[in-house]
Write a protein that holds these residues in place. Structure first.
Motif, PDB file in Angstrom:
ATOM      1  N   ASN A 163      -0.541   4.631   0.013  1.00  0.00           N
ATOM      2  CA  ASN A 163      -1.180   5.783   0.650  1.00  0.00           C
ATOM      3  C   ASN A 163      -0.552   6.041   2.015  1.00  0.00           C
ATOM      4  O   ASN A 163      -0.589   5.183   2.896  1.00  0.00           O
ATOM      5  N   LYS A 207      -2.296  -4.018  -8.375  1.00  0.00           N
ATOM      6  CA  LYS A 207      -2.278  -4.248  -9.826  1.00  0.00           C
ATOM      7  C   LYS A 207      -1.165  -3.459 -10.482  1.00  0.00           C
ATOM      8  O   LYS A 207      -0.463  -3.967 -11.379  1.00  0.00           O
ATOM      9  N   GLY A 256      -8.090 -10.608 -13.034  1.00  0.00           N
ATOM     10  CA  GLY A 256      -8.916 -10.034 -11.979  1.00  0.00           C
ATOM     11  C   GLY A 256      -9.893 -11.063 -11.433  1.00  0.00           C
ATOM     12  O   GLY A 256      -9.789 -12.263 -11.726  1.00  0.00           O
ATOM     13  N   SER A 257     -10.864 -10.617 -10.639  1.00  0.00           N
ATOM     14  CA  SER A 257     -11.824 -11.528 -10.012  1.00  0.00           C
ATOM     15  C   SER A 257     -12.711 -12.198 -11.063  1.00  0.00           C
ATOM     16  O   SER A 257     -13.048 -11.598 -12.087  1.00  0.00           O
ATOM     17  N   PRO A 292      -8.878 -10.794  -6.954  1.00  0.00           N
ATOM     18  CA  PRO A 292      -9.109  -9.361  -6.743  1.00  0.00           C
ATOM     19  C   PRO A 292      -7.798  -8.614  -6.515  1.00  0.00           C
ATOM     20  O   PRO A 292      -6.891  -9.114  -5.868  1.00  0.00           O
ATOM     21  N   ALA A 293      -7.711  -7.401  -7.068  1.00  0.00           N
ATOM     22  CA  ALA A 293      -6.500  -6.600  -6.890  1.00  0.00           C
ATOM     23  C   ALA A 293      -6.876  -5.126  -6.839  1.00  0.00           C
ATOM     24  O   ALA A 293      -7.526  -4.624  -7.760  1.00  0.00           O
ATOM     25  N   ASN A 294      -6.467  -4.449  -5.759  1.00  0.00           N
ATOM     26  CA  ASN A 294      -6.692  -3.000  -5.720  1.00  0.00           C
ATOM     27  C   ASN A 294      -5.676  -2.318  -6.649  1.00  0.00           C
ATOM     28  O   ASN A 294      -4.786  -2.954  -7.209  1.00  0.00           O
ATOM     29  N   ASN A 295      -5.802  -1.016  -6.809  1.00  0.00           N
ATOM     30  CA  ASN A 295      -4.963  -0.293  -7.771  1.00  0.00           C
ATOM     31  C   ASN A 295      -3.473  -0.382  -7.456  1.00  0.00           C
ATOM     32  O   ASN A 295      -2.640  -0.525  -8.354  1.00  0.00           O
ATOM     33  N   ASP A 296      -3.128  -0.293  -6.147  1.00  0.00           N
ATOM     34  CA  ASP A 296      -1.719  -0.379  -5.749  1.00  0.00           C
ATOM     35  C   ASP A 296      -1.115  -1.713  -6.151  1.00  0.00           C
ATOM     36  O   ASP A 296      -0.013  -1.785  -6.697  1.00  0.00           O
ATOM     37  N   ARG A 326       0.839  -1.203   0.000  1.00  0.00           N
ATOM     38  CA  ARG A 326       0.000   0.000   0.000  1.00  0.00           C
ATOM     39  C   ARG A 326       0.871   1.248   0.000  1.00  0.00           C
ATOM     40  O   ARG A 326       1.837   1.353   0.763  1.00  0.00           O
TER      41      ARG A 326
END
Length: 417
Positions: free
Chosen positions: A149, A275, A295-296, A269-273, A147
């Motif tokens: 952020n 991926k 992806g999912s 599943p993959a969040n933007n960070d 992450r």
């Protein structure tokens, strides 16, 4: 609210508590349904906006009393929980659930709710079972490492500090009547860390029900029909840093030289960070033609992916978390009858090597990954024989839930002793 009247002929009235949705959690669902064969089982869990508050599913009474108005509220409560280890929503509703359903056993799923559940068990003189799905404290070292952020990173550093949560686990474990560990390696770690009597710990692993095999329908078209001439290497699951996807992507650099038509398919599943991190690796190792991120996918497609792959992989890196847990998909892959490649994290290596049901590479080492993939490709008949061994043990042997549930039922039969 209406409550199910307890069946007096059954031995215990068990209240499972889980900070998640039911029946979405595979492990919780399997345990609840198995215990419901001989006990009255209630599951106190979370509710989505359109869910029924009370529902009976396969003899399990689901009490969806926990509702989060937003993702922000959930995050704030998680931070509050991390301060004193007591979940305010579960803590508030537990007395009503216990009294109205004549509960005599609290069964807590995973570490975050452990103190909340124990307080209720102690106050109402109930038996207590703590079910540890994973090494939660160690997982905190891994989950958030990708992450970017700065606010999220600061929050996790303050509220989800590994040492603080590990110390908490060591304290709370000693208070419970029984502990459930997901693998033998976790049991050994708990005994080492806490010096509790190992007889208090029962290993309930993430094996799969035999009827899962019905999901594999040979008459359906392959998921990879657009890649029918390629050697498909599939990963299905979460995309966290501990999953070892970075190792597999790097390993494809050498794999592609020996097997030009090889394709690594990443499904999950993959969040933007996450991926963005993986896409950068694909470009760094120049394997854009040999790696695809899907992806999912719906569950029906997930099982088809396993079945239509040439080899399924579980490339976990080795750390405190992965060395004391095991994924459901290991046992699901066995029922697909397709070859399996795993890293040498202790639980994976023990199960695969001792039963000769797959191939093993050195965790975190891309060169070892590529070497074993190439070996599977060049000796595919041997890989398929190991897959056949895996299916036999997962269906007719002891690597299935029907075998595992006997230990769970035995735990409850002897809970008073």
């Amino acid at each position: 609210m209406q409550f199910l009247q307890p069946n007096k002929s059954k031995m215990h009235a068990i209240l499972m508590i889980v900070d998640g949705y039911y029946p979405a959690d595979i492990r919780v669902r399997k345990e609840a349904e198995s215990l419901a064969l001989k006990h009255n089982v209630f599951v106190l869990c979370c509710r989505k906006e359109n869910d029924q508050k009370v529902e009976i599913i396969k003899n399990v009474t689901v009490l969806r009393e926990i509702f989060y108005k937003s993702f922000t509220e959930k995050g704030l409560i998680d931070m509050r929980l991390a301060i004193n280890f007591v979940h305010p929503k579960f803590h508030k509703i537990l007395p009503e659930m216990i009294n109205k359903n004549n509960i005599d056993v609290i069964h807590v799923h995973d570490l975050p709710l452990a103190k909340t559940g124990f307080f209720a068990a102690k106050k109402y003189h109930l038996k207590s079972v703590l079910d540890l799905h994973e090494n939660y404290a160690a997982a905190l070292l891994t989950w958030f490492s990708w992450r970017k952020n700065p606010v999220i990173r600061l929050k996790n550093k303050i509220f989800f500090n590994h040492k603080r949560w590990q110390d908490y686990e060591n304290r709370i474990i000693k208070k419970y009547d029984r502990i459930i560990a997901v693998v033998e390696e976790m049991k050994d770690r708990i005994v080492t860390d806490t010096a509790i009597d190992e007889s208090k710990i029962t290993v309930i692993t993430n094996s799969e029900k035999k009827d899962f095999v019905a999901n594999f329908d040979a008459t359906e078209n392959s998921f990879f029909k657009d890649h029918k001439d390629q050697f498909i290497i599939s990963y299905v699951g979460g995309f966290g840093p501990h999953r070892g996807l970075q190792t597999a992507i790097e390993g494809m650099k050498d794999v592609s030289k020996q097997i030009p038509n090889a394709l690594l398919a990443l499904i999950g599943p993959a969040n933007n960070d996450v991926k963005s991190y993986l896409e950068n690796l694909i470009d760094e190792f120049n394997v854009r033609e040999n790696v695809v991120i899907y992806g999912s996918q719906p569950f029906k497609k997930v099982v088809k992916i396993m079945q239509s792959s040439d080899v399924n992989i579980i490339p976990h890196i080795s750390n405190l978390h992965t060395e004391s847990t095991i994924p459901h998909k290991l046992f699901q892959i066995l029922l697909s009858k397709k070859p399996l490649l795993v890293s040498n994290c202790a639980p994976l290596e023990r199960v695969v090597k001792s039963n000769d049901i797959g191939t093993i590479f050195k965790a975190g080492q891309a060169e070892s990954f590529s070497k074993e993939i190439i070996k599977v490709y060049n000796n595919y008949e041997t890989a398929m024989q190991k897959a056949a061994n895996g299916f036999e043990l997962a269906y007719n042997g002891d690597l299935n839930w029907e075998f595992t549930e006997k230990k769970l039922l035995h735990l409850y039969e002897n809970l008073e002793s």
